[in-house]
Design an enzyme around this catalytic site. Structure first.
Site, PDB file in Angstrom:
ATOM      1  N   SER A  63       1.255   6.579   2.550  1.00  0.00           N
ATOM      2  CA  SER A  63       1.948   7.581   3.363  1.00  0.00           C
ATOM      3  C   SER A  63       3.218   8.098   2.705  1.00  0.00           C
ATOM      4  CB  SER A  63       2.330   6.979   4.709  1.00  0.00           C
ATOM      5  OG  SER A  63       1.208   6.467   5.346  1.00  0.00           O
ATOM      6  N   GLN A  66       0.839  -1.202   0.000  1.00  0.00           N
ATOM      7  CA  GLN A  66       0.000   0.000   0.000  1.00  0.00           C
ATOM      8  C   GLN A  66       0.874   1.251   0.000  1.00  0.00           C
ATOM      9  OE1 GLN A  66      -1.830   0.726   3.781  1.00  0.00           O
ATOM     10  NE2 GLN A  66      -3.600   1.743   2.887  1.00  0.00           N
ATOM     11  N   GLY A  67       0.839   1.998  -1.071  1.00  0.00           N
ATOM     12  CA  GLY A  67       1.649   3.207  -1.156  1.00  0.00           C
ATOM     13  C   GLY A  67       0.812   4.446  -0.893  1.00  0.00           C
ATOM     14  N   GLU A  98      -9.393  -1.238   5.314  1.00  0.00           N
ATOM     15  CA  GLU A  98      -8.156  -1.449   6.064  1.00  0.00           C
ATOM     16  C   GLU A  98      -8.449  -1.383   7.563  1.00  0.00           C
ATOM     17  OE1 GLU A  98      -5.038   1.433   5.342  1.00  0.00           O
ATOM     18  OE2 GLU A  98      -3.609   0.296   6.544  1.00  0.00           O
TER      19      GLU A  98
HETATM   20  C1  LIG Z   1       3.740  -0.352  11.498  1.00  0.00           C
HETATM   21  C2  LIG Z   1       3.217   0.599  10.508  1.00  0.00           C
HETATM   22  C3  LIG Z   1       2.787   0.148   9.277  1.00  0.00           C
HETATM   23  C4  LIG Z   1       2.337   1.035   8.309  1.00  0.00           C
HETATM   24  N1  LIG Z   1       1.998   0.566   7.086  1.00  0.00           N
HETATM   25  C5  LIG Z   1       1.730   1.445   6.091  1.00  0.00           C
HETATM   26  C6  LIG Z   1       1.575   0.995   4.758  1.00  0.00           C
HETATM   27  O1  LIG Z   1       1.678  -0.183   4.486  1.00  0.00           O
HETATM   28  N2  LIG Z   1       1.348   1.902   3.793  1.00  0.00           N
HETATM   29  C7  LIG Z   1       1.227   3.216   4.069  1.00  0.00           C
HETATM   30  O2  LIG Z   1       0.986   3.965   3.153  1.00  0.00           O
HETATM   31  N3  LIG Z   1       1.369   3.694   5.331  1.00  0.00           N
HETATM   32  C8  LIG Z   1       1.638   2.826   6.336  1.00  0.00           C
HETATM   33  N4  LIG Z   1       1.826   3.293   7.618  1.00  0.00           N
HETATM   34  C9  LIG Z   1       1.782   4.729   7.858  1.00  0.00           C
HETATM   35  C10 LIG Z   1       0.639   5.195   8.757  1.00  0.00           C
HETATM   36  O3  LIG Z   1      -0.550   5.208   8.034  1.00  0.00           O
HETATM   37  C11 LIG Z   1       1.011   6.550   9.324  1.00  0.00           C
HETATM   38  O4  LIG Z   1       2.100   6.356  10.190  1.00  0.00           O
HETATM   39  C12 LIG Z   1      -0.125   7.192  10.088  1.00  0.00           C
HETATM   40  O5  LIG Z   1      -1.170   7.572   9.234  1.00  0.00           O
HETATM   41  C13 LIG Z   1       0.318   8.385  10.948  1.00  0.00           C
HETATM   42  O6  LIG Z   1       1.055   9.304  10.221  1.00  0.00           O
HETATM   43  P1  LIG Z   1       2.465   9.839  10.772  1.00  0.00           P
HETATM   44  O7  LIG Z   1       3.258   8.633  11.144  1.00  0.00           O
HETATM   45  O8  LIG Z   1       3.003  10.737   9.760  1.00  0.00           O
HETATM   46  O9  LIG Z   1       2.110  10.601  12.100  1.00  0.00           O
HETATM   47  P2  LIG Z   1       1.635  12.139  12.218  1.00  0.00           P
HETATM   48  O10 LIG Z   1       0.514  12.365  11.267  1.00  0.00           O
HETATM   49  O11 LIG Z   1       2.802  13.029  12.135  1.00  0.00           O
HETATM   50  O12 LIG Z   1       1.048  12.156  13.695  1.00  0.00           O
HETATM   51  C14 LIG Z   1       1.824  12.416  14.874  1.00  0.00           C
HETATM   52  C15 LIG Z   1       0.874  12.485  16.068  1.00  0.00           C
HETATM   53  O13 LIG Z   1      -0.019  13.580  15.886  1.00  0.00           O
HETATM   54  C16 LIG Z   1      -1.348  13.164  15.987  1.00  0.00           C
HETATM   55  N5  LIG Z   1      -2.189  13.933  15.071  1.00  0.00           N
HETATM   56  C17 LIG Z   1      -1.958  14.229  13.779  1.00  0.00           C
HETATM   57  N6  LIG Z   1      -2.985  14.908  13.256  1.00  0.00           N
HETATM   58  C18 LIG Z   1      -3.896  15.052  14.239  1.00  0.00           C
HETATM   59  C19 LIG Z   1      -5.182  15.657  14.339  1.00  0.00           C
HETATM   60  N7  LIG Z   1      -5.760  16.247  13.286  1.00  0.00           N
HETATM   61  N8  LIG Z   1      -5.816  15.602  15.524  1.00  0.00           N
HETATM   62  C20 LIG Z   1      -5.250  14.997  16.602  1.00  0.00           C
HETATM   63  N9  LIG Z   1      -4.061  14.413  16.572  1.00  0.00           N
HETATM   64  C21 LIG Z   1      -3.389  14.424  15.402  1.00  0.00           C
HETATM   65  C22 LIG Z   1      -1.314  11.706  15.593  1.00  0.00           C
HETATM   66  O14 LIG Z   1      -2.449  11.011  16.094  1.00  0.00           O
HETATM   67  C23 LIG Z   1      -0.022  11.259  16.203  1.00  0.00           C
HETATM   68  O15 LIG Z   1      -0.238  10.958  17.559  1.00  0.00           O
HETATM   69  C24 LIG Z   1       2.261   2.399   8.610  1.00  0.00           C
HETATM   70  C25 LIG Z   1       2.661   2.861   9.869  1.00  0.00           C
HETATM   71  C26 LIG Z   1       3.159   1.988  10.810  1.00  0.00           C
HETATM   72  C27 LIG Z   1       3.622   2.523  12.130  1.00  0.00           C
END
Ligand SMILES: Cc1cc2nc3c(=O)[nH]c(=O)nc-3n(C[C@H](O)[C@H](O)[C@H](O)COP(=O)(O)OP(=O)(O)OC[C@H]3O[C@@H](n4cnc5c(N)ncnc54)[C@H](O)[C@@H]3O)c2cc1C
Lengths: 375, 393
Positions: B134, B131-132, B248
């Protein structure tokens, strides 16, 4: 069977929602309280429940009832909970009916229940915390029994026409065998009910049995073999109380979410604050999960499934946890107004506490579950 | 016997005859999971047999249409199959992002050629998908993504970087969100499928706190993608993306059922601590915590059943997967916390054979991502607040 209400059940829910909401909204309970009403509920309303057919939901068709199940009873109880309506429905039309079903006494008591004239009370608990032990004695005497001892938390005990009493005819308090259930009519000599007003303004009695003589035909089911009947009564009561709790929790949540959409501070609606949004959303999740657990227990009970007992414990515990959260968050998110008697949310907190204790709290039921799983 | 009773009896008999014994034991670690794909050499013979037999009946995707490799089962029949598999302890024959995410999206938004090309291969476990979504600067704010796809007439030219791409280094194909219009946010995104073996695709693993690195940074450098691989309309990929995210979240919520760890919490704890004279767990406080956790876990199992039933009947609120994801993942994290507490110092061993190479602590650490991946718990709560409770902005 899918885990949602079918069309007939949904129709019943709509009918119950409308009826209870109109005939016995929270203001009805407030009026009874303000009048310091000595009965604790409206007999007129109980008659209307009968006219709606609600009192016969669990009574078999062959006995003049609707022959429906715990899902349907729960639908009505949820509305009772949502409107905080004082009603003998849970003790009488659910728990007592479940105990009397199939017994010889049903012919004596079902017609009055169907007519909304008879009220039953349950004399089960002997301590402040609900448990499985039954210590109260019933000794053979003549061709009947002599009961002595005390029970507490007997809802409607002071006005009930009938008391369902769990007593011990043999063995020790913790034993399964040796329990016998009795249907004791009110005004039997030696029986005294001392009604006490509870935190939610409902009335429950401490009941004393001083050499209360009953005929042998007061026995429900088998002498010494009453545990099965008691279990059926408790399963019905616990599931019903869970459904009512769900109504209390749901009612509190609805009021609170509405308030979040109306109250302004700092120039904006407080519902726009994320700190409150997240807590409201979490509360929603807890209540949804509780709702599923309650429906599962109701369906398994209705199907006579062996897994019902554990599902009932899950339902009672989960409904208690979720609605406790709902009333707490309800008062908190209302701020100061939530602490005033004038505003209704506090009533939810009080009713929720009473229901949490009734038929065993979350800890009791978690313990039941642990024992059943062997740990 | 009703038709459903007959179906149940036949299903049970077939499962008993066809599910190998080793596929009826609880999954021990993430490595035990079957993901399918072009490279099937990693599969044990039993894993392969079980996957192939189920696929031949369309039962890796029981409720998909038969034309696309599914079993064509009704909701009631699918439920019976699930119940019977659970009763016999049969493992899930195939875990796949194709099944749980892309498949439903293709069924709704794909054209007939795309469905016929991809769905049967997903059902048979032949192609492994990643899944691409993030990107480094597009996590919770996914629509801020920048990876671009330029229209080159007969194909798109894709450039940019993804991050957190689970199993990108093992996947055969990717479903990918790309920007096809820079002037608007959500309305400038498209949904593309392409082969990870295409020239210009490279991956770099990210080591996690659990010591595993199933995640990658994924780079696209002038990757040519045929236009036929666009799902749905150009610039309307956000609809597909959101629909897929719902699925998902639904899949991730299943973790709350604790099925993946084989329901070992109580068994392990009892083995570790022993029972007292009354037959109760020797540590009364932990016993109480576990019992209350069990209440929630069983209630959530009922919720999952209800959610699936409502989904199949088209009665679920479209935002309900957010609630399921939120609750299930928080529950799973709490469960692993209790497992660690129950295991005591034994559960800290990281590499020993006795600890199955640290299965417990690694799994515990892995669960901490549950409330981040697929949209964080905070984001789910935002969705519930806005879309279900309709609280003001
Ligand atoms: C193990 C793992 C597997 C993954 N697999 C995939 C994958 O296969 N493909 C893919 O595309 N992505 C994948 N992801 C990515 C995942 O979807 C993102 O990590 C996730 O959406 C959070 O984004 P971020 O890590 O950039 O955190 P950020 O968005 O930077 O968030 C940081 C913190 O801020 C909080 N926050 C952010 N915005 C808000 C808001 N509006 N209100 C309140 N709090 C907020 C968040 O809840 C979090 O606590 C994976 C992540 C992990 C850890």
């Amino acid at each position: 069977m899918p885990l949602y209400l079918n069309d007939e059940q949904t129709m019943l829910r709509d009918a119950a929602q409308q009826f209870v909401g109109e005939a016995a909204p929270v203001s009805h309970m407030r009026a009874l309280r303000d009048a310091d009403d000595a009965t604790g509920f409206s007999r007129d309303l109980w008659k209307q429940f009968a006219e709606m057919g609600f009192t016969g939901i669990l009574i078999p068709e062959s006995d003049g009832g609707l022959g429906l199940g715990h899902v349907e009873a729960g639908v009505v109880l949820e509305e009772i909970g949502r409107n905080l309506s004082p009603s003998p429905f849970l003790a009488t039309a659910v728990a007592a009916v479940e105990a009397l079903k199939g017994s010889a006494q049903r012919e004596r008591w079902f017609p009055g229940i169907l007519a909304g004239e008879t009220v039953a009370a349950l004399a089960i608990d002997e301590k402040a915390k609900h448990g499985n032990a039954i210590g109260m004695k019933a000794e053979r005497s003549g061709n009947g029994f002599r009961l002595s001892g005390a029970k507490q938390f007997v809802t409607h005990g002071h006005v009930a026409d009938l008391l369902i009493v769990a007593a011990r005819t043999a063995g020790a308090p913790e034993d399964d065998a040796g329990v016998t259930l009795f249907a004791v009519p009110k005004d039997t000599a030696g029986l005294t009910a001392d009604p006490q007003r509870l935190a939610d303004s409902s009335l429950a009695s401490r009941v004393t049995f001083e050499n209360v003589e009953v005929d042998a035909d007061a026995v429900i089911g088998e002498v010494d073999g009453g545990r099965a009947v008691l279990d059926a009564l408790l399963a019905a009561g616990r599931t019903g109380a869970a459904a009512e709790s769900l109504g209390v929790g749901g009612g509190a949540m609805d009021m609170t979410v509405q308030y979040l959409k109306e109250r302004k501070q700092f120039g904006v609606l407080i519902g726009s604050f994320q700190a409150l949004q997240h807590r409201a959303a979490h509360l929603y999740a807890e209540l949804e999960v509780a709702r599923a657990a309650v429906l599962k227990a109701q369906q398994l009970l209705d199907a006579g499934d062996a897994r019902a007992a554990e599902a009932v414990s899950v339902a009672k515990a989960m409904a208690g946890l979720a609605s406790t959260l709902a009333v707490q968050e309800g008062v908190q998110m209302h701020g100061g107004i939530g602490m005033t008697d004038e505003f209704d949310i506090g009533f939810y907190m009080k009713r929720g506490r009473v229901l949490a204790e009734m038929f065993g709290d979350a800890n009791f039921h978690a313990d039941q579950l642990a024992r059943a799983s062997g740990y | 016997m009703s038709d459903l009773d007959t179906f149940r009896a036949e299903t049970r008999a077939w499962l008993e005859a066809n599910c190998p014994a080793s596929m009826r034991e609880p999954v021990r670690s993430e490595k035990d999971t079957v993901w399918g794909g072009r490279d099937q050499s990693a599969l044990t013979p039993d894993q392969k047999t079980w996957m192939d037999r189920m696929a031949a009946r369309g039962w890796t995707v029981p409720d998909w249409p038969k034309a696309y490799g599914g079993g064509g089962l009704s909701p009631a029949e699918s439920k019976i199959l699930r119940e019977e598999m659970r009763a016999l302890g049969c493992r899930n024959p195939l875990s796949s992002f194709g099944i749980s995410m892309l498949g439903p999206a293709l069924l709704k938004y794909g054209n007939e050629e795309q469905k016929l090309e991809h769905l049967p291969r997903i059902a048979r476990g032949e192609i492994r998908w990643c899944q691409g979504y993030s990107e480094p600067n597009a996590g919770s704010d996914l629509a801020a993504l920048a990876t671009s796809a330029e229209d080159m007439g007969d194909h798109f030219l894709v450039n940019g970087q993804k991050v957190w791409t689970s199993y990108a280094d093992k996947a055969d194909w990717i479903f990918c969100l790309v920007r096809t219009d820079k002037s608007v946010k959500q309305a400038g995104i498209s949904f593309l499928l392409f082969d990870m073996a295409s020239p210009g695709v490279s991956t770099k693993p990210i080591l996690l706190i659990s010591g595993y690195s199933p995640f990658c940074e994924t780079f696209f450098d002038d990757v040519k993608v045929p236009k036929a691989n666009l799902v749905g309309e150009l610039n309307k990929g956000w609809d597909v993306a959101k629909y897929l995210l719902g699925h998902e979240r639904e899949m991730i919520s299943g973790m709350g059922l604790g099925l993946s760890s084989g329901g070992t919490l109580i068994g392990n704890t009892v083995a570790q601590m022993g029972l007292d004279a009354d037959g109760r767990l020797a540590d009364p406080l932990l016993r109480g915590q576990i019992a209350l956790h069990e209440v929630r876990a069983r209630a959530f199992a009922a919720m999952s059943e209800r959610f699936l039933d409502e989904l199949k009947a088209g009665r679920a609120h479209p935002a309900q997967p957010s609630m399921m994801k939120y609750y299930g993942t928080e529950l799973n994290k709490a469960r692993h916390e209790l497992e660690m507490a129950a295991g005591g110092s034994d559960s800290l061993e990281w590499e020993s054979e006795a600890s199955n190479n640290g299965a417990a602590p690694r799994a515990w650490l892995r669960t901490k991502a549950n409330s981040i991946e697929g949209g964080t718990s905070e984001v789910q709560l935002n969705i519930i607040a806005k879309r279900i409770l309709e609280l003001p902005s």
